[in-house]
Design a protein around this motif. Structure first.
Motif, PDB file in Angstrom:
ATOM      1  N   GLY A  23       0.825  -1.205   0.000  1.00 49.95           N
ATOM      2  CA  GLY A  23       0.000   0.000   0.000  1.00 49.95           C
ATOM      3  C   GLY A  23       0.859   1.255   0.000  1.00 49.95           C
ATOM      4  O   GLY A  23       0.618   2.198  -0.757  1.00 49.95           O
ATOM      5  N   ARG A  24       1.885   1.253   0.852  1.00 50.46           N
ATOM      6  CA  ARG A  24       2.761   2.429   0.931  1.00 50.46           C
ATOM      7  C   ARG A  24       3.564   2.622  -0.353  1.00 50.46           C
ATOM      8  O   ARG A  24       3.832   3.734  -0.772  1.00 50.46           O
ATOM      9  N   TRP A  25       3.928   1.504  -0.987  1.00 51.62           N
ATOM     10  CA  TRP A  25       4.648   1.599  -2.267  1.00 51.62           C
ATOM     11  C   TRP A  25       3.783   2.351  -3.287  1.00 51.62           C
ATOM     12  O   TRP A  25       4.264   3.231  -3.995  1.00 51.62           O
ATOM     13  N   PRO A  32      -3.245   3.641  -6.978  1.00 55.24           N
ATOM     14  CA  PRO A  32      -4.150   2.890  -6.101  1.00 55.24           C
ATOM     15  C   PRO A  32      -3.445   1.708  -5.430  1.00 55.24           C
ATOM     16  O   PRO A  32      -2.479   1.162  -5.986  1.00 55.24           O
ATOM     17  N   ARG A  33      -3.939   1.336  -4.264  1.00 48.09           N
ATOM     18  CA  ARG A  33      -3.329   0.233  -3.514  1.00 48.09           C
ATOM     19  C   ARG A  33      -3.237  -1.037  -4.355  1.00 48.09           C
ATOM     20  O   ARG A  33      -2.293  -1.819  -4.227  1.00 48.09           O
ATOM     21  N   SER A  34      -4.241  -1.238  -5.240  1.00 46.71           N
ATOM     22  CA  SER A  34      -4.260  -2.463  -6.055  1.00 46.71           C
ATOM     23  C   SER A  34      -2.992  -2.570  -6.909  1.00 46.71           C
ATOM     24  O   SER A  34      -2.488  -3.675  -7.142  1.00 46.71           O
ATOM     25  N   LYS A  70     -10.545  -7.181   7.606  1.00 47.51           N
ATOM     26  CA  LYS A  70     -10.997  -5.863   8.076  1.00 47.51           C
ATOM     27  C   LYS A  70     -10.821  -4.784   7.008  1.00 47.51           C
ATOM     28  O   LYS A  70     -11.274  -3.665   7.187  1.00 47.51           O
ATOM     29  N   ARG A  71     -10.114  -5.078   5.939  1.00 47.06           N
ATOM     30  CA  ARG A  71      -9.900  -4.075   4.887  1.00 47.06           C
ATOM     31  C   ARG A  71     -11.178  -3.878   4.077  1.00 47.06           C
ATOM     32  O   ARG A  71     -12.130  -4.640   4.215  1.00 47.06           O
ATOM     33  N   SER A  72     -11.173  -2.866   3.199  1.00 47.00           N
ATOM     34  CA  SER A  72     -12.388  -2.580   2.421  1.00 47.00           C
ATOM     35  C   SER A  72     -12.725  -3.795   1.550  1.00 47.00           C
ATOM     36  O   SER A  72     -11.851  -4.583   1.175  1.00 47.00           O
TER      37      SER A  72
HETATM   38  C1  IPE Z   1       1.011  -6.242   2.348  1.00 48.00           C
HETATM   39  O1  IPE Z   1       0.966  -4.890   2.018  1.00 48.00           O
HETATM   40  C2  IPE Z   1       0.000  -7.060   1.584  1.00 48.00           C
HETATM   41  C3  IPE Z   1      -1.091  -7.609   2.396  1.00 48.00           C
HETATM   42  C4  IPE Z   1      -1.276  -7.420   3.675  1.00 48.00           C
HETATM   43  C5  IPE Z   1      -2.048  -8.429   1.708  1.00 48.00           C
HETATM   44  P1  IPE Z   1      -0.047  -3.893   2.728  1.00 48.00           P
HETATM   45  O2  IPE Z   1      -1.304  -3.847   1.930  1.00 48.00           O
HETATM   46  O3  IPE Z   1      -0.226  -4.214   4.163  1.00 48.00           O
HETATM   47  O4  IPE Z   1       0.743  -2.516   2.563  1.00 48.00           O
HETATM   48  P2  IPE Z   1       0.846  -1.339   3.617  1.00 48.00           P
HETATM   49  O5  IPE Z   1       1.271  -1.922   4.926  1.00 48.00           O
HETATM   50  O6  IPE Z   1      -0.507  -0.719   3.689  1.00 48.00           O
HETATM   51  O7  IPE Z   1       1.869  -0.423   3.031  1.00 48.00           O
END
Ligand code: IPE
Ligand code: IPE
Ligand code: MG
Length: 231
Positions: A23-25, A32-34, A70-72
């Motif tokens: 996500g941070r990357w 987008p996180r995807s 717990k994520r969207s």
């Molecule tokens: C890891 O990356 C992947 C999973 C948990 C599936 P994150 O999605 O947790 O990335 P950050 O921690 O939000 O950056």
């Protein structure tokens, strides 16, 4: 085509990775996180391909925790769809490379089509000589509770009888646990198995992780002195 020589000999038999930071990357790039997860899959693929160049017996990867629900809904759907895609695109490569797949966690309660794909993948790869373990819908406290309940149902609850019923019972002891992305916590991963594992926390975000970083981590591991409480 002859056998390629082993490039990385290590004392480690079993290493595990908490693949964190997708996500941070993406966020750093305004994406987008995807997209971060997609890049994460690419990093994972490179690592799986590198396994043959190492003397490791087993590589365990934290892919989806029991808390990640717990994520969207959108993010969970994306992750599940990527899992479907990955099995379709990469299963044959695992077979060709003699990699055995093993899944830990409560993966049987994932969507039925995924369970079916995984069962097929397990069957097709069962004779592999190196093992990739994927933790799916995995939580270590739940794993320990399940193992203890199983042990109790069969007799006495002891350290040994719990160990024997963990999802990882057939794997070599965990030597090294790596977490990427700078977070310094276990997030409910392999709590029991980590009792005497070496730990390595690196700042690299998972999509930027390369086989070269892993190879360096193995070198670093080989220099460590493990004491197990003795002297
Ligand atoms: C890891 O990356 C992947 C999973 C948990 C599936 P994150 O999605 O947790 O990335 P950050 O921690 O939000 O950056
Ligand atoms: C752990 O990462 C789970 C996986 C890498 C699959 P998280 O990103 O879910 O962990 P927390 O929430 O930061 O502890
Ligand atoms: Mg994370």
């Amino acid at each position: 085509m002859g056998e390629k020589p082993l490039q990385i000999e290590t004392e480690a038999r079993h290493i595990a990775i908490i693949m964190d930071g997708n996500g941070r990357w993406a966020k750093k790039r305004g994406l987008p996180r995807s997209v971060g997860h997609q890049q994460g899959v690419k990093a994972l693929r490179q690592l799986v391909r590198n396994l043959k160049n190492t003397s490791l017996e087993c590589l365990t990867l934290y892919a989806f925790s029991s808390e990640n629900w717990k994520r969207s809904e959108d993010e969970v759907d994306d992750l599940m769809n990527m899992m479907r895609k990955f099995i379709k695109s990469d299963l044959q490569e695992l077979v060709d490379n003699d990699i055995r797949l093993k899944i830990i966690g409560e993966w049987q309660s994932l969507a039925s089509d995924i369970v079916e794909m995984l069962e097929n993948a397990l069957a097709k790869t069962r004779n592999g000589d190196q093992t990739i373990v994927v933790a799916l819908n995995y939580g270590s406290q739940n794993e320990i509770a399940r193992a203890a309940a199983k042990a109790a149902s069969l007799g006495t609850v002891t350290q040994d009888s719990i160990s024997k019923h963990l999802d990882t019972a057939d794997l070599p002891p965990l030597d090294l646990l790596i977490r990427t992305s700078g977070e310094v916590r276990l997030s409910n991963f392999l709590l029991w198995q980590s009792a005497y594992a070496e730990m390595l926390f690196v700042d690299t975000l998972w999509p930027d992780f390369t086989p070269d970083i892993l190879n360096k981590a193995l070198k670093d591991f080989d220099k460590r002195e493990r004491r197990y409480g003795g002297r």
